[in-house]
Design a protein around this motif. Structure first.
Motif, PDB file in Angstrom:
ATOM      1  N   LYS A   1       0.832  -1.203   0.000  1.00 42.99           N
ATOM      2  CA  LYS A   1       0.000   0.000   0.000  1.00 42.99           C
ATOM      3  C   LYS A   1       0.866   1.253   0.000  1.00 42.99           C
ATOM      4  N   SER A   2       0.397   2.262  -0.717  1.00 47.02           N
ATOM      5  CA  SER A   2       1.085   3.552  -0.755  1.00 47.02           C
ATOM      6  C   SER A   2       0.074   4.608  -1.173  1.00 47.02           C
ATOM      7  N   PRO A   3       0.393   5.874  -0.932  1.00 48.85           N
ATOM      8  CA  PRO A   3      -0.480   6.925  -1.472  1.00 48.85           C
ATOM      9  C   PRO A   3      -0.434   6.889  -3.004  1.00 48.85           C
ATOM     10  N   PRO A   4      -1.357   7.559  -3.680  1.00 43.87           N
ATOM     11  CA  PRO A   4      -1.290   7.637  -5.146  1.00 43.87           C
ATOM     12  C   PRO A   4       0.043   8.229  -5.600  1.00 43.87           C
ATOM     13  N   ILE A   5       0.626   7.623  -6.625  1.00 43.14           N
ATOM     14  CA  ILE A   5       1.925   8.068  -7.131  1.00 43.14           C
ATOM     15  C   ILE A   5       1.845   8.206  -8.655  1.00 43.14           C
ATOM     16  N   ILE A   6       2.282   9.352  -9.150  1.00 44.62           N
ATOM     17  CA  ILE A   6       2.340   9.583 -10.594  1.00 44.62           C
ATOM     18  C   ILE A   6       3.718   9.166 -11.099  1.00 44.62           C
ATOM     19  N   THR A   7       3.759   8.249 -12.053  1.00 48.28           N
ATOM     20  CA  THR A   7       5.039   7.785 -12.600  1.00 48.28           C
ATOM     21  C   THR A   7       5.435   8.550 -13.853  1.00 48.28           C
ATOM     22  N   ALA A   8       4.472   9.151 -14.534  1.00 48.38           N
ATOM     23  CA  ALA A   8       4.772   9.957 -15.721  1.00 48.38           C
ATOM     24  C   ALA A   8       3.585  10.863 -16.004  1.00 48.38           C
ATOM     25  N   VAL A   9       3.877  12.081 -16.485  1.00 54.72           N
ATOM     26  CA  VAL A   9       2.811  13.004 -16.846  1.00 54.72           C
ATOM     27  C   VAL A   9       3.314  13.918 -17.952  1.00 54.72           C
ATOM     28  N   ARG A  10       2.483  14.173 -18.952  1.00 57.17           N
ATOM     29  CA  ARG A  10       2.863  15.073 -20.031  1.00 57.17           C
ATOM     30  C   ARG A  10       1.624  15.738 -20.606  1.00 57.17           C
ATOM     31  N   CYS A  11       1.828  16.852 -21.275  1.00 59.11           N
ATOM     32  CA  CYS A  11       0.735  17.601 -21.892  1.00 59.11           C
ATOM     33  C   CYS A  11       0.518  17.090 -23.316  1.00 59.11           C
ATOM     34  N   LEU A  12      -0.707  16.675 -23.617  1.00 59.51           N
ATOM     35  CA  LEU A  12      -1.040  16.208 -24.956  1.00 59.51           C
ATOM     36  C   LEU A  12      -1.581  17.333 -25.831  1.00 59.51           C
ATOM     37  N   GLN A  13      -2.430  18.177 -25.235  1.00 57.96           N
ATOM     38  CA  GLN A  13      -3.035  19.270 -25.989  1.00 57.96           C
ATOM     39  C   GLN A  13      -3.104  20.512 -25.108  1.00 57.96           C
ATOM     40  N   PHE A  14      -2.889  21.672 -25.722  1.00 57.59           N
ATOM     41  CA  PHE A  14      -2.955  22.942 -24.993  1.00 57.59           C
ATOM     42  C   PHE A  14      -3.634  23.967 -25.882  1.00 57.59           C
ATOM     43  N   ALA A  15      -4.904  24.256 -25.578  1.00 58.48           N
ATOM     44  CA  ALA A  15      -5.681  25.249 -26.334  1.00 58.48           C
ATOM     45  C   ALA A  15      -6.542  26.008 -25.329  1.00 58.48           C
ATOM     46  N   PRO A  16      -5.910  26.934 -24.580  1.00 54.20           N
ATOM     47  CA  PRO A  16      -6.594  27.629 -23.476  1.00 54.20           C
ATOM     48  C   PRO A  16      -7.980  28.136 -23.877  1.00 54.20           C
ATOM     49  N   PRO A  17      -8.969  27.913 -22.975  1.00 50.27           N
ATOM     50  CA  PRO A  17      -8.785  27.442 -21.593  1.00 50.27           C
ATOM     51  C   PRO A  17      -8.700  25.929 -21.449  1.00 50.27           C
ATOM     52  N   GLU A  18      -8.791  25.181 -22.539  1.00 50.32           N
ATOM     53  CA  GLU A  18      -8.789  23.723 -22.442  1.00 50.32           C
ATOM     54  C   GLU A  18      -7.375  23.161 -22.573  1.00 50.32           C
ATOM     55  N   PHE A  19      -7.156  22.043 -21.887  1.00 47.93           N
ATOM     56  CA  PHE A  19      -5.889  21.314 -22.026  1.00 47.93           C
ATOM     57  C   PHE A  19      -6.146  19.848 -21.729  1.00 47.93           C
ATOM     58  N   GLN A  20      -5.233  18.998 -22.181  1.00 50.13           N
ATOM     59  CA  GLN A  20      -5.368  17.553 -21.959  1.00 50.13           C
ATOM     60  C   GLN A  20      -4.019  16.975 -21.556  1.00 50.13           C
ATOM     61  N   LEU A  21      -4.044  16.126 -20.540  1.00 49.61           N
ATOM     62  CA  LEU A  21      -2.828  15.507 -20.022  1.00 49.61           C
ATOM     63  C   LEU A  21      -2.882  13.999 -20.205  1.00 49.61           C
ATOM     64  N   GLU A  22      -1.696  13.394 -20.261  1.00 51.84           N
ATOM     65  CA  GLU A  22      -1.559  11.938 -20.167  1.00 51.84           C
ATOM     66  C   GLU A  22      -0.866  11.650 -18.845  1.00 51.84           C
ATOM     67  N   ILE A  23      -1.508  10.853 -18.008  1.00 50.72           N
ATOM     68  CA  ILE A  23      -0.983  10.580 -16.668  1.00 50.72           C
ATOM     69  C   ILE A  23      -0.867   9.078 -16.466  1.00 50.72           C
TER      70      ILE A  23
END
Length: 287
Positions: free
Chosen positions: A171-193
């Motif tokens: 058991k562990s707290p939630p851990i992010i192993t990788a994150v990156r921005c897929l799309q950036f069109a303010p105000p909207e954006f999309q991430l891959e986590i």
């Protein structure tokens, strides 16, 4: 009886539908297909059953009846539950595409929650967003090493790193192993986590915290799982494919990568969990 191999398969869960409803729908369709399939007649045995006799007396008469223990009432997929437990104990990461919207905050971090405030976002650039994401990934990488309980100076740590097995095995707290921005069109954006031990609420909160770090606010507009351990979207059966033939094919196509991951991570393989071609009936599932 149609054969059903023991194993695991993935299905596509529509947004907004509870997983319990999806499971019930799959089970109902599978049982209907199984019971509709040609099957061998149940074995017979002799029982002495009461019957009216002479002068109104009751006599025991030998009667041939089917063995109800083998009647196809409830069927399942054999050792698949144990495979699922082993796969869970591998603590594999999951991948998501997460949508966000700058400029507002809500009480539950989603775009459908109660509006708390509105903020400006014109100052946010993709470069600033990616800097924040880099900080998040670096912080989580330290947490990953800490909860893995591994001395990074040892040969064991090197070998685990080469095999991609550095991750918490408990058991562990939630851990992010990788994150990156897929799309950036303010105000909207999309991430891959990519993450471990996460919840949807945790992912929504991450979007909220990103907004705060950028001196603004943000809400989550979408959370879509694209990979669950060894299963990807290509493995997931659509609703129209929830039937015996497709489920059997899905189990067969995924069995080797499931067993390979269990072998690689846990260091063992239970051959009894592999689907067998000569199975004639499906065994009752472990409840």
């Amino acid at each position: 009886m149609a054969a059903v191999p023991a194993g695991l398969f993935a299905v596509y869960k529509p947004a907004g539908v509870a997983w319990g409803s999806v499971r019930a729908a799959v089970e109902t369709r599978l049982l209907c297909d199984l019971n509709a399939a040609p099957r061998r007649p149940p074995p017979q045995h002799v029982r002495f059953l009461p019957a009216p006799g002479r002068d109104g007396a009751t006599e025991l008469v030998p009667t041939v009846v089917p063995v109800l223990a083998e009647h196809p009432l409830v069927l399942g997929i054999s050792h698949g539950n144990k495979l699922l437990t082993d796969l869970y104990n591998c603590h594999l990461s999951r991948a998501y595409t997460v949508g966000g919207l700058f400029g507002k905050a809500t009480d539950d971090f989603s775009d459908t929650g109660k509006l708390v405030e509105k903020t400006t976002f014109d100052h946010i650039t993709r470069e600033k967003l990616e800097r924040v994401l880099a900080v998040i990934q670096g912080t989580n990488h330290k947490a990953l090493l800490m909860y893995s309980n591994i001395d990074m100076k040892t040969q064991e740590a090197y070998e685990l790193a080469v095999r991609g097995l550095i991750r918490p095995m408990g058991k562990s707290p939630p851990i992010i192993t990788a994150v990156r921005c897929l799309q950036f069109a303010p105000p909207e954006f999309q991430l891959e986590i990519h993450c471990l031990h996460e919840t949807q609420q945790y992912l929504r909160k991450i979007v909220h915290e990103i907004g705060l770090e950028l001196k603004s606010s943000a809400v989550c507009t979408q959370v879509r799982r694209t990979r669950d351990g060894v299963f990807t979207l290509d493995d997931a059966l659509l609703r129209s494919q929830w039937n015996l033939q497709n489920i059997r094919s899905a189990i067969w196509s995924c069995q080797f990568k499931v067993q390979a991951e269990i072998e690689r991570t846990l260091g063992h393989q239970d051959d009894s969990d592999l689907p067998q071609l000569d199975v004639e009936t499906a065994c009752a599932a472990d409840s």
